[in-house]
Design a protein around this motif. Structure first.
Motif, PDB file in Angstrom:
ATOM      1  N   VAL A  32       0.851  -1.194   0.000  1.00  0.00           N
ATOM      2  CA  VAL A  32       0.000   0.000   0.000  1.00  0.00           C
ATOM      3  C   VAL A  32       0.883   1.239   0.000  1.00  0.00           C
ATOM      4  CG1 VAL A  32      -1.835   1.271   1.205  1.00  0.00           C
ATOM      5  CG2 VAL A  32      -1.752  -1.238   1.345  1.00  0.00           C
ATOM      6  N   VAL A  33       0.467   2.255  -0.761  1.00  0.00           N
ATOM      7  CA  VAL A  33       1.156   3.547  -0.739  1.00  0.00           C
ATOM      8  C   VAL A  33       0.218   4.578  -0.132  1.00  0.00           C
ATOM      9  CG1 VAL A  33       2.216   5.386  -2.096  1.00  0.00           C
ATOM     10  CG2 VAL A  33       2.535   3.003  -2.778  1.00  0.00           C
ATOM     11  N   VAL A  34       0.696   5.262   0.876  1.00  0.00           N
ATOM     12  CA  VAL A  34      -0.043   6.368   1.501  1.00  0.00           C
ATOM     13  C   VAL A  34       0.803   7.614   1.302  1.00  0.00           C
ATOM     14  CG1 VAL A  34      -0.966   7.304   3.653  1.00  0.00           C
ATOM     15  CG2 VAL A  34      -1.087   4.845   3.209  1.00  0.00           C
ATOM     16  N   ALA A  35       0.215   8.672   0.768  1.00  0.00           N
ATOM     17  CA  ALA A  35       1.028   9.842   0.403  1.00  0.00           C
ATOM     18  C   ALA A  35       0.311  11.150   0.666  1.00  0.00           C
ATOM     19  CB  ALA A  35       1.420   9.759  -1.074  1.00  0.00           C
ATOM     20  N   ASP A  36       1.083  12.129   1.097  1.00  0.00           N
ATOM     21  CA  ASP A  36       0.607  13.504   1.254  1.00  0.00           C
ATOM     22  C   ASP A  36       1.366  14.375   0.270  1.00  0.00           C
ATOM     23  OD1 ASP A  36      -1.375  13.810   3.443  1.00  0.00           O
ATOM     24  OD2 ASP A  36       0.178  12.811   4.622  1.00  0.00           O
ATOM     25  N   GLU A  37       0.635  15.218  -0.454  1.00  0.00           N
ATOM     26  CA  GLU A  37       1.252  16.104  -1.434  1.00  0.00           C
ATOM     27  C   GLU A  37       1.122  17.556  -0.992  1.00  0.00           C
ATOM     28  OE1 GLU A  37       0.795  15.068  -5.682  1.00  0.00           O
ATOM     29  OE2 GLU A  37      -0.728  13.653  -5.000  1.00  0.00           O
ATOM     30  N   GLY A  38       2.180  18.324  -1.233  1.00  0.00           N
ATOM     31  CA  GLY A  38       2.155  19.746  -0.917  1.00  0.00           C
ATOM     32  C   GLY A  38       2.102  20.041   0.570  1.00  0.00           C
ATOM     33  N   VAL A  39       2.653  19.138   1.377  1.00  0.00           N
ATOM     34  CA  VAL A  39       2.608  19.293   2.835  1.00  0.00           C
ATOM     35  C   VAL A  39       4.015  19.477   3.379  1.00  0.00           C
ATOM     36  CG1 VAL A  39       1.951  18.221   5.019  1.00  0.00           C
ATOM     37  CG2 VAL A  39       0.542  17.872   2.991  1.00  0.00           C
ATOM     38  N   SER A  40       4.200  20.474   4.221  1.00  0.00           N
ATOM     39  CA  SER A  40       5.501  20.722   4.830  1.00  0.00           C
ATOM     40  C   SER A  40       5.734  19.780   5.995  1.00  0.00           C
ATOM     41  CB  SER A  40       5.580  22.171   5.330  1.00  0.00           C
ATOM     42  OG  SER A  40       6.714  22.356   6.157  1.00  0.00           O
ATOM     43  N   GLY A  41       6.944  19.219   6.034  1.00  0.00           N
ATOM     44  CA  GLY A  41       7.300  18.373   7.162  1.00  0.00           C
ATOM     45  C   GLY A  41       7.785  19.167   8.355  1.00  0.00           C
TER      46      GLY A  41
END
Length: 211
Positions: A32-41
């Protein structure tokens, strides 16, 4: 049991597909791939990200959480250390593509626990330090670009993307050889040496080309 890849991309030049390719190239069989885009760490904790929250709901004992490096979980020391410890307490194993690190809560030996916890602390601190160094280099690069004579002259277009520049800086900070970085990024050794010798100008070039 499942292997979950968590990817975080914060700029247009970064891609989820690239992080998955890196993981699979390192031998991980991703379920499974779980991803957040355009989010600052830096400013957004994992629990506060839309997809990051899913990890806390879906991961169970025996699952493996794969990340490119600990900075994908975050670039804040307190947040990253708390996140890793929370998952370990649940019986989740955290593994990194870069450096091949493994963090789990299986050991009961106090010395092994101490070494593990010290490594977690070091990796989390390094992630935050690199984020702060990157921001400083970006500020210096943008300021440098603005002070150049003739704002319309951009010079040669950078041979690297934002993602490649971040990877180069990360690897250099970790002591990775220039040859290994060139192989991983596809950049020439000369390009990497230029970034190494003048990171502010590397940022300035991207700023001039609005990259």
């Amino acid at each position: 049991m499942q292997t979950v890849l968590y990817a975080r991309v914060s700029t247009a030049d970064q891609t989820i597909a690239h992080q998955r390719k890196q993981a699979e190239g390192a031998g991980f069989k991703v379920d499974v791939v779980v991803a957040d885009e355009g989010v600052s760490g830096v400013t957004t904790a994992l629990r506060e990200r839309p997809e990051g929250r899913r990890l806390f709901d879906m991961l169970r004992r025996g699952d493996v959480l794969v990340v490119r490096w600990v900075d994908r979980l975050g670039r804040n020391y307190a947040d990253v250390t708390e996140t890793i410890r929370t998952f370990m307490h649940r019986g989740v194993v955290i593994r990194t593509v870069i450096n091949g690190l493994t963090f789990d809560g299986a050991t009961t030996d106090p010395m092994q626990q101490a070494v593990r916890d010290a490594l977690i602390a070091f990796m989390a601190a390094t992630a935050q330090a690199q984020a702060e160094a990157t921001k400083e280099a970006q500020r210096a690069g943008i300021a440098h670009a603005k002070t150049q004579d003739g704002d319309t002259y951009k010079g040669r277009k950078p041979s690297y993307t934002r993602e490649q520049l971040e990877i180069v800086r990360d690897r250099l900070a970790q002591g990775t050889s220039v040859s290994a970085i060139a192989k991983e990024t596809g950049l020439s050794r000369q390009s990497i040496y230029r970034v190494q010798s003048n990171p502010a100008e590397a940022e300035a070039a991207l700023a001039r080309w609005a990259a």
